[in-house]
Design a protein around this motif. Structure first.
Motif, mmCIF file in Angstrom:
data_model
loop_
_atom_site.group_PDB
_atom_site.id
_atom_site.type_symbol
_atom_site.label_atom_id
_atom_site.label_comp_id
_atom_site.label_asym_id
_atom_site.label_seq_id
_atom_site.Cartn_x
_atom_site.Cartn_y
_atom_site.Cartn_z
ATOM 1 N N GLU A 57 0.825 -1.190 0.000
ATOM 2 C CA GLU A 57 0.000 0.000 0.000
ATOM 3 C C GLU A 57 0.870 1.256 0.000
ATOM 4 O O GLU A 57 2.018 1.246 0.423
ATOM 5 C CB GLU A 57 -0.911 0.006 1.237
ATOM 6 C CG GLU A 57 -1.968 -1.077 1.225
ATOM 7 C CD GLU A 57 -2.971 -0.936 2.355
ATOM 8 O OE1 GLU A 57 -3.919 -1.713 2.407
ATOM 9 O OE2 GLU A 57 -2.786 -0.032 3.193
ATOM 10 N N ARG A 58 0.281 2.330 -0.471
ATOM 11 C CA ARG A 58 1.002 3.609 -0.462
ATOM 12 C C ARG A 58 1.192 4.073 0.985
ATOM 13 O O ARG A 58 0.284 3.939 1.812
ATOM 14 C CB ARG A 58 0.211 4.635 -1.262
ATOM 15 C CG ARG A 58 0.908 5.952 -1.454
ATOM 16 C CD ARG A 58 0.486 6.681 -2.714
ATOM 17 N NE ARG A 58 -0.876 6.444 -3.121
ATOM 18 C CZ ARG A 58 -1.306 6.609 -4.372
ATOM 19 N NH1 ARG A 58 -0.463 7.006 -5.312
ATOM 20 N NH2 ARG A 58 -2.566 6.397 -4.684
ATOM 21 N N GLU A 59 2.373 4.612 1.279
ATOM 22 C CA GLU A 59 2.655 5.080 2.632
ATOM 23 C C GLU A 59 3.231 6.493 2.588
ATOM 24 O O GLU A 59 3.907 6.885 1.636
ATOM 25 C CB GLU A 59 3.658 4.150 3.335
ATOM 26 C CG GLU A 59 5.042 4.133 2.732
ATOM 27 C CD GLU A 59 6.061 3.377 3.575
ATOM 28 O OE1 GLU A 59 5.770 3.048 4.739
ATOM 29 O OE2 GLU A 59 7.168 3.125 3.055
ATOM 30 N N GLY A 60 2.934 7.240 3.633
ATOM 31 C CA GLY A 60 3.517 8.560 3.752
ATOM 32 C C GLY A 60 4.962 8.462 4.166
ATOM 33 O O GLY A 60 5.311 7.655 5.024
ATOM 34 N N VAL A 61 5.820 9.264 3.568
ATOM 35 C CA VAL A 61 7.253 9.242 3.839
ATOM 36 C C VAL A 61 7.676 10.480 4.626
ATOM 37 O O VAL A 61 8.428 10.385 5.581
ATOM 38 C CB VAL A 61 8.039 9.170 2.518
ATOM 39 C CG1 VAL A 61 9.530 9.292 2.769
ATOM 40 C CG2 VAL A 61 7.715 7.883 1.775
#
Length: 128
Positions: free
Chosen positions: A44-48
């Motif tokens: 899944e897309r994750e905040g960096v």
């Protein structure tokens, strides 16, 4: 409508560096923070990282000390300087409005805020 255009990705060896750029149109920097997100294959897309103010930014633990987010206000461009890259940094990177929903000594979680469609992203591949 807000538009995000990411660039700067590429293929790099582990330990190398890349500088990503995100050119933003129609974004209200007074109302929202802006940050970088990534989506690795099969995940899944994750905040960096989330740039809260000019002098305050948050990062997830896995990139702290290696990544630096900054903004060129005159050009409405946000950068992500990535140093000492690791194979696990391989992903497509996107920029978007962000908020930090968890901030503790051991964990940071960054979520996106829908302000427009996701850009096409820029692919980063780190070889071992």
């Amino acid at each position: 409508e807000v538009q995000f255009v990411e660039s700067g990705g590429g293929l790099v060896q582990a330990g190398g560096s890349l500088r990503l750029s995100c050119t933003v149109a129609g974004f209200d920097f007074e109302d929202d923070a802006i940050g970088w997100f990534r989506q690795a294959p099969g995940k899944e897309r994750e905040g960096v990282s989330c740039l809260l103010t000019t002098d305050d930014a948050d990062y997830i633990d896995s990139v702290k000390g290696r990544f630096t987010i900054s903004r060129d206000g005159a050009k409405s461009t946000v950068h992500l300087q990535m140093n000492n890259l690791k194979p696990e940094d391989t992903a497509v990177y996107y920029c978007a409005a962000c908020r930090v929903i968890v901030r503790t000594r051991t964990s940071t979680t960054i979520n996106s805020i829908p302000r427009g469609p996701w850009g096409q992203g820029t692919r980063v591949i780190v070889s071992s």
